[in-house]
Design an enzyme around this catalytic site. Sequence first.
Site, PDB file in Angstrom:
ATOM      1  N   ASP A  30     127.959  86.535  17.572  1.00 45.33           N
ATOM      2  CA  ASP A  30     127.425  87.770  16.996  1.00 45.33           C
ATOM      3  C   ASP A  30     128.571  88.554  16.349  1.00 45.33           C
ATOM      4  OD1 ASP A  30     124.636  89.597  17.663  1.00 45.33           O
ATOM      5  OD2 ASP A  30     126.412  90.666  16.924  1.00 45.33           O
ATOM      6  N   ASN A  86     114.772  90.146  21.061  1.00 46.80           N
ATOM      7  CA  ASN A  86     114.137  91.386  20.622  1.00 46.80           C
ATOM      8  C   ASN A  86     113.039  91.037  19.628  1.00 46.80           C
ATOM      9  OD1 ASN A  86     115.986  92.973  22.107  1.00 46.80           O
ATOM     10  ND2 ASN A  86     117.496  92.798  20.453  1.00 46.80           N
ATOM     11  N   GLN A  93     114.442  94.964  16.975  1.00 46.12           N
ATOM     12  CA  GLN A  93     114.814  93.762  16.231  1.00 46.12           C
ATOM     13  C   GLN A  93     115.249  94.181  14.833  1.00 46.12           C
ATOM     14  OE1 GLN A  93     111.659  90.894  15.613  1.00 46.12           O
ATOM     15  NE2 GLN A  93     113.025  89.432  14.589  1.00 46.12           N
ATOM     16  N   HIS A  99     115.730  84.919  16.906  1.00 45.20           N
ATOM     17  CA  HIS A  99     117.037  84.609  17.486  1.00 45.20           C
ATOM     18  C   HIS A  99     117.078  85.047  18.935  1.00 45.20           C
ATOM     19  CE1 HIS A  99     117.250  88.650  15.712  1.00 45.20           C
ATOM     20  NE2 HIS A  99     118.079  88.967  16.708  1.00 45.20           N
ATOM     21  N   HIS A 101     119.794  86.220  21.889  1.00 45.34           N
ATOM     22  CA  HIS A 101     121.145  86.655  22.220  1.00 45.34           C
ATOM     23  C   HIS A 101     121.535  86.001  23.550  1.00 45.34           C
ATOM     24  CE1 HIS A 101     121.152  90.288  19.462  1.00 45.34           C
ATOM     25  NE2 HIS A 101     119.855  90.088  19.581  1.00 45.34           N
TER      26      HIS A 101
HETATM   27  P1  5GP Z   1     118.570  92.074  16.766  1.00 47.41           P
HETATM   28  O1  5GP Z   1     118.810  93.549  16.890  1.00 47.41           O
HETATM   29  O2  5GP Z   1     117.770  91.747  15.541  1.00 47.41           O
HETATM   30  O3  5GP Z   1     117.998  91.467  18.014  1.00 47.41           O
HETATM   31  O4  5GP Z   1     119.986  91.410  16.638  1.00 47.41           O
HETATM   32  C1  5GP Z   1     120.583  91.060  15.434  1.00 47.41           C
HETATM   33  C2  5GP Z   1     122.019  90.708  15.736  1.00 47.41           C
HETATM   34  O5  5GP Z   1     122.555  90.059  14.608  1.00 47.41           O
HETATM   35  C3  5GP Z   1     122.897  91.908  16.038  1.00 47.41           C
HETATM   36  O6  5GP Z   1     123.471  91.757  17.329  1.00 47.41           O
HETATM   37  C4  5GP Z   1     123.941  91.872  14.925  1.00 47.41           C
HETATM   38  O7  5GP Z   1     125.210  92.240  15.387  1.00 47.41           O
HETATM   39  C5  5GP Z   1     123.891  90.450  14.465  1.00 47.41           C
HETATM   40  N1  5GP Z   1     124.217  90.250  13.068  1.00 47.41           N
HETATM   41  C6  5GP Z   1     123.701  90.927  12.012  1.00 47.41           C
HETATM   42  N2  5GP Z   1     124.187  90.435  10.860  1.00 47.41           N
HETATM   43  C7  5GP Z   1     125.015  89.422  11.208  1.00 47.41           C
HETATM   44  C8  5GP Z   1     125.822  88.522  10.431  1.00 47.41           C
HETATM   45  O8  5GP Z   1     125.874  88.554   9.209  1.00 47.41           O
HETATM   46  N3  5GP Z   1     126.557  87.603  11.132  1.00 47.41           N
HETATM   47  C9  5GP Z   1     126.506  87.525  12.505  1.00 47.41           C
HETATM   48  N4  5GP Z   1     127.264  86.589  13.080  1.00 47.41           N
HETATM   49  N5  5GP Z   1     125.770  88.368  13.246  1.00 47.41           N
HETATM   50  C10 5GP Z   1     125.035  89.297  12.599  1.00 47.41           C
END
Ligand code: 5GP
Length: 113
Positions: A30, A86, A93, A99, A101
């Site tokens: 991440d 999420n 999300q 995805h 985590h």
């Molecule tokens: P969500 O909030 O959708 O469950 O989590 C999305 C995750 O994707 C976040 O923890 C954020 O830090 C990660 N993320 C967003 N954009 C990128 C990216 O371009 N590269 C990587 N490696 N992680 C990302």
Amino acid sequence: MDNCIFCKIIDKEIPADIIYEDDVILAFHDLEPQAPVHLLIVPKKHLTSLDDVEFEDIDALGWLMAKVKDIAASQGIETGYRLVCNCGEDAMQTVKHLHFHLLGKRKMLWPPG
Ligand code: 5GP
Ligand code: ZN
């Protein structure tokens, strides 16, 4: 999906620190880690969220779940980890590609925020 950041990572159009890949899933670090180990594990098929999952996706997601322990072990996680998904607005999300985590190497709190 044209504008999906995780599809772009899967297609190697933008870089990521990839730690595991096969035909079905990808795992990478991440960008903003919330734990000493914070990986994202994604199916290569674009699914917006758990709300998108259908019977035909069972094999891919079953395989993803079966690989979690190996991916955790590859990061030296020995004392437990948390897998978080999420789904939707209330769960915050932000990336609309399904995805999971994988968080580890610190003591987690419960309940989550
Ligand atoms: P969500 O909030 O959708 O469950 O989590 C999305 C995750 O994707 C976040 O923890 C954020 O830090 C990660 N993320 C967003 N954009 C990128 C990216 O371009 N590269 C990587 N490696 N992680 C990302
Ligand atoms: Zn996608």
